[in-house]
Design a protein around this motif. Structure first.
Motif, PDB file in Angstrom:
ATOM      1  N   THR A   1       6.597   7.170 -22.166  1.00  0.00           N
ATOM      2  CA  THR A   1       5.520   6.999 -21.179  1.00  0.00           C
ATOM      3  C   THR A   1       6.069   6.999 -19.750  1.00  0.00           C
ATOM      4  OG1 THR A   1       4.501   5.559 -22.817  1.00  0.00           O
ATOM      5  CG2 THR A   1       3.513   5.574 -20.621  1.00  0.00           C
TER       6      THR A   1
ATOM      7  N   GLU B   1       1.342   4.944 -16.945  1.00  0.00           N
ATOM      8  CA  GLU B   1       0.484   4.041 -17.720  1.00  0.00           C
ATOM      9  C   GLU B   1      -0.826   3.883 -16.950  1.00  0.00           C
ATOM     10  OE1 GLU B   1       1.604   0.357 -20.523  1.00  0.00           O
ATOM     11  OE2 GLU B   1       1.765  -0.081 -18.398  1.00  0.00           O
TER      12      GLU B   1
ATOM     13  N   ARG C   1       0.601   0.328 -23.404  1.00  0.00           N
ATOM     14  CA  ARG C   1       1.687   0.526 -24.372  1.00  0.00           C
ATOM     15  C   ARG C   1       2.120  -0.777 -25.032  1.00  0.00           C
ATOM     16  NH1 ARG C   1       3.035   2.883 -27.100  1.00  0.00           N
ATOM     17  NH2 ARG C   1       5.227   3.426 -26.876  1.00  0.00           N
TER      18      ARG C   1
END
Ligand code: NAP
Length: 263
Positions: A180, A183, A189
């Motif tokens: 990632t 975000e 996450r």
């Protein structure tokens, strides 16, 4: 007959423990402590048919001759409760979650004359799920944990999820890094547990305690799922710990230590 006291006797887990201890022919429920219900008959709060007046203070354990005390409360209360038990030489069986590594170190230094068994999950199926996750860990590249609990749970992630990640991190150091870079919704996450394994916590009315461990490698995934659909699922493990805590000097963490799971 082992004389047993219960901290948090009026809570969801505490009341279930009172019933299980009362029903087992090898254990006797002798005292119940829960400040919220101090002075009230245990029967009216929990439905357990034992003639016990609930107390505010753990002195009730001393007075009743309790040998083992079970604690299902919340972290800060349990830290105080366990200190009292260690100082008074009573064995502790602890299901409360949310302890830090520092808490565990403190408990290890305090339980010198009596013993303590702490298990983040007393359900045999959950213990096996954790064991299987550790066995699987070296064969996979990615792992994430999703834990799901009822809407009154105050700590996150669950002690079971943290303990699972700890076992998996000990079994394998080689996990692919998180890809990632953006975000969009903060926390999407999940939290970062031991071994950088991501943990996602769901809180929802209607649930009890559930966990799914997802493992992935090229072309395949493995899902390990456990569901506690009733609080009675934890009771055989709690009673086992009550019966065995006297044989285990110091602090034991995890019910697996009391079971012969092999390798
Ligand atoms: P709960 O219903 O809120 O019960 C906790 C009870 O403890 C409440 O009645 C609370 O009273 C009482 N309490 C608070 N401080 C106390 C103190 N100093 N002395 C005695 N009693 C005290 O919570 P629960 O659902 O039963 O869960 C309790 C804990 O068990 C949580 O940490 C949960 O994560 C854990 N848990 C562990 C397992 C496992 O297998 N290890 C399984 C399920 C749950 P107040 O409401 O007045 O604060």
């Amino acid at each position: 007959m082992i004389k047993v006291g219960v901290f948090g006797a009026g809570g969801r887990m505490g009341a279930t423990v009172c019933q299980a201890v009362h029903d087992d022919p090898e254990t006797e429920l002798v005292a119940a402590v829960d400040p919220r219900y101090s002075g009230i008959d245990l029967r009216t709060v929990t439905g357990v048919d034992a003639e016990i007046r609930m107390s505010r203070s753990p002195v009730a354990f001393e007075r009743s001759g309790a040998e083992v005390v079970v604690d299902f409360t919340e972290r800060s209360a349990a830290v105080e409760n366990l200190t009292w038990l260690a100082e008074h030489g009573l064995h502790a069986v602890v299901g409360t979650t949310g302890f830090t590594d520092d808490d565990l170190e403190v408990f290890r230094s305090r339980f010198t004359t009596s013993n303590c068994v702490i298990a983040p999950n007393f359900a045999i199926g959950a213990v096996l799920m954790m064991h299987f996750a550790a066995i699987a860990a070296p064969y996979f590249d990615s792992a994430e944990i999703i834990e799901l609990h009822h809407d009154q749970k105050v700590d996150a992630p669950s002690g079971t999820a943290m303990h699972t990640a700890q076992l998996m991190a000990s079994a394998s150091k080689e996990w692919t890094p998180d890809p990632t870079t953006a975000e969009v919704a903060e926390g999407a996450r999940g939290g970062v547990g031991p071994g950088d394994i991501r943990i996602h916590s769901v809180r929802m009315r209607g649930l009890v305690a559930h966990q799914e461990v997802l493992l992935g490698t090229a072309g395949q995934t493995l899902s390990l799922r456990h569901d506690s659909i009733d609080r009675t699922s934890f009771m055989p493990g709690v009673l086992l710990a009550v019966k065995r805590v006297g044989e285990r000097p110091g602090v034991t963490v995890g019910l697996d230590a009391l079971l012969d799971l092999g390798t």
